[in-house]
Design a protein around this motif. Sequence first.
Motif, PDB file in Angstrom:
ATOM      1  N   VAL A  53      -9.528  32.405 -15.452  1.00 37.05           N
ATOM      2  CA  VAL A  53      -8.442  32.878 -16.248  1.00 37.05           C
ATOM      3  C   VAL A  53      -7.152  32.533 -15.512  1.00 37.05           C
ATOM      4  CG1 VAL A  53      -7.060  34.846 -17.306  1.00 37.05           C
ATOM      5  CG2 VAL A  53      -9.682  34.723 -17.502  1.00 37.05           C
ATOM      6  N   ARG A  54      -7.230  32.640 -14.121  1.00 33.29           N
ATOM      7  CA  ARG A  54      -5.891  32.692 -13.321  1.00 33.29           C
ATOM      8  C   ARG A  54      -5.680  30.808 -13.145  1.00 33.29           C
ATOM      9  NH1 ARG A  54      -7.542  34.004  -8.556  1.00 33.29           N
ATOM     10  NH2 ARG A  54      -7.714  36.154  -9.131  1.00 33.29           N
ATOM     11  N   GLU A  55      -6.784  30.119 -13.385  1.00 32.77           N
ATOM     12  CA  GLU A  55      -6.497  28.525 -13.261  1.00 32.77           C
ATOM     13  C   GLU A  55      -6.106  28.068 -14.483  1.00 32.77           C
ATOM     14  OE1 GLU A  55      -9.966  26.661 -11.763  1.00 32.77           O
ATOM     15  OE2 GLU A  55     -10.105  27.895  -9.781  1.00 32.77           O
ATOM     16  N   HIS A  56      -6.595  28.870 -15.612  1.00 30.62           N
ATOM     17  CA  HIS A  56      -6.479  28.120 -17.012  1.00 30.62           C
ATOM     18  C   HIS A  56      -5.626  29.050 -17.989  1.00 30.62           C
ATOM     19  CE1 HIS A  56      -9.476  25.192 -16.086  1.00 30.62           C
ATOM     20  NE2 HIS A  56     -10.154  26.327 -15.664  1.00 30.62           N
ATOM     21  N   ARG A  57      -4.630  30.010 -17.291  1.00 31.04           N
ATOM     22  CA  ARG A  57      -3.922  30.960 -18.270  1.00 31.04           C
ATOM     23  C   ARG A  57      -3.138  30.267 -19.182  1.00 31.04           C
ATOM     24  NH1 ARG A  57      -1.282  35.615 -15.015  1.00 31.04           N
ATOM     25  NH2 ARG A  57      -3.447  35.499 -14.234  1.00 31.04           N
ATOM     26  N   THR A  58      -2.333  29.227 -18.898  1.00 30.64           N
ATOM     27  CA  THR A  58      -1.759  28.607 -19.830  1.00 30.64           C
ATOM     28  C   THR A  58      -2.313  27.951 -20.804  1.00 30.64           C
ATOM     29  OG1 THR A  58      -1.035  26.765 -18.377  1.00 30.64           O
ATOM     30  CG2 THR A  58       0.599  28.413 -18.302  1.00 30.64           C
ATOM     31  N   GLY A  59      -3.403  27.201 -20.602  1.00 30.53           N
ATOM     32  CA  GLY A  59      -4.129  26.639 -21.499  1.00 30.53           C
ATOM     33  C   GLY A  59      -4.677  27.574 -22.454  1.00 30.53           C
ATOM     34  N   MET A  60      -4.996  28.649 -21.947  1.00 27.07           N
ATOM     35  CA  MET A  60      -5.747  29.659 -22.894  1.00 27.07           C
ATOM     36  C   MET A  60      -4.769  30.368 -23.889  1.00 27.07           C
ATOM     37  SD  MET A  60      -8.283  31.490 -19.961  1.00 27.07           S
ATOM     38  CE  MET A  60      -9.159  32.414 -20.866  1.00 27.07           C
ATOM     39  N   VAL A  61      -3.521  30.409 -23.399  1.00 24.79           N
ATOM     40  CA  VAL A  61      -2.508  31.111 -24.310  1.00 24.79           C
ATOM     41  C   VAL A  61      -2.228  29.930 -25.283  1.00 24.79           C
ATOM     42  CG1 VAL A  61       0.150  31.841 -24.287  1.00 24.79           C
ATOM     43  CG2 VAL A  61      -1.523  32.689 -22.279  1.00 24.79           C
ATOM     44  N   HIS A  62      -2.018  28.792 -24.900  1.00 21.88           N
ATOM     45  CA  HIS A  62      -1.634  27.778 -25.974  1.00 21.88           C
ATOM     46  C   HIS A  62      -2.887  27.779 -26.979  1.00 21.88           C
ATOM     47  CE1 HIS A  62       0.941  25.660 -22.586  1.00 21.88           C
ATOM     48  NE2 HIS A  62       1.768  26.344 -23.463  1.00 21.88           N
ATOM     49  N   ASP A  63      -4.137  27.655 -26.540  1.00 22.28           N
ATOM     50  CA  ASP A  63      -5.248  27.802 -27.393  1.00 22.28           C
ATOM     51  C   ASP A  63      -5.372  28.935 -28.646  1.00 22.28           C
ATOM     52  OD1 ASP A  63      -6.117  25.801 -26.067  1.00 22.28           O
ATOM     53  OD2 ASP A  63      -7.747  26.798 -25.165  1.00 22.28           O
ATOM     54  N   LEU A  64      -4.896  30.316 -27.838  1.00 22.15           N
ATOM     55  CA  LEU A  64      -4.762  31.164 -28.785  1.00 22.15           C
ATOM     56  C   LEU A  64      -3.413  31.164 -29.703  1.00 22.15           C
ATOM     57  CD1 LEU A  64      -5.565  34.180 -29.275  1.00 22.15           C
ATOM     58  CD2 LEU A  64      -4.129  35.190 -27.418  1.00 22.15           C
ATOM     59  N   MET A  65      -2.425  30.735 -29.213  1.00 19.22           N
ATOM     60  CA  MET A  65      -1.344  30.795 -30.203  1.00 19.22           C
ATOM     61  C   MET A  65      -1.737  29.752 -31.167  1.00 19.22           C
ATOM     62  SD  MET A  65       1.898  30.632 -27.435  1.00 19.22           S
ATOM     63  CE  MET A  65       2.759  29.305 -28.171  1.00 19.22           C
ATOM     64  N   PHE A  66      -2.322  28.410 -31.148  1.00 22.35           N
ATOM     65  CA  PHE A  66      -2.689  27.727 -31.973  1.00 22.35           C
ATOM     66  C   PHE A  66      -3.663  28.320 -33.175  1.00 22.35           C
ATOM     67  CE2 PHE A  66      -4.915  24.339 -33.980  1.00 22.35           C
ATOM     68  CZ  PHE A  66      -4.080  23.542 -34.441  1.00 22.35           C
ATOM     69  N   ALA A  67      -4.481  28.732 -32.724  1.00 22.79           N
ATOM     70  CA  ALA A  67      -5.688  29.742 -33.428  1.00 22.79           C
ATOM     71  C   ALA A  67      -4.680  30.680 -34.281  1.00 22.79           C
ATOM     72  CB  ALA A  67      -6.582  30.092 -32.797  1.00 22.79           C
ATOM     73  N   VAL A  68      -3.933  31.403 -33.648  1.00 24.50           N
ATOM     74  CA  VAL A  68      -3.115  32.594 -34.662  1.00 24.50           C
ATOM     75  C   VAL A  68      -2.413  31.932 -35.680  1.00 24.50           C
ATOM     76  CG1 VAL A  68      -1.506  34.470 -34.244  1.00 24.50           C
ATOM     77  CG2 VAL A  68      -3.543  34.240 -32.818  1.00 24.50           C
TER      78      VAL A  68
END
Length: 76
Positions: free
Chosen positions: A11-26
């Motif tokens: 999570v620490r390494e991929h935090r921004t990517g995970m946030v972008h993925d979540l934003m796209f999905a929402v």
Amino acid sequence: MGFTDSIREHVREHRTGMVHDLMFAVVWVAIVNFLFSAVFTDAPSWAFYMFMLAGIPAYFGFFFSLSMARAQQDSQ
């Protein structure tokens, strides 16, 4: 290194990517829900699910085109 530590590191390494993925999905789900509750009110339910599934190639297409645009911008 335990399971919890490896998850924290991931999570620490991929935090921004995970946030972008979540934003796209929402955003995708919100748009599809709006379309089928306001515009396509008489559409069959299978069409709703097909639009939801269309979010998968839309996700990859969007981020692929974004990375291509960034690469093109960096080369100029």
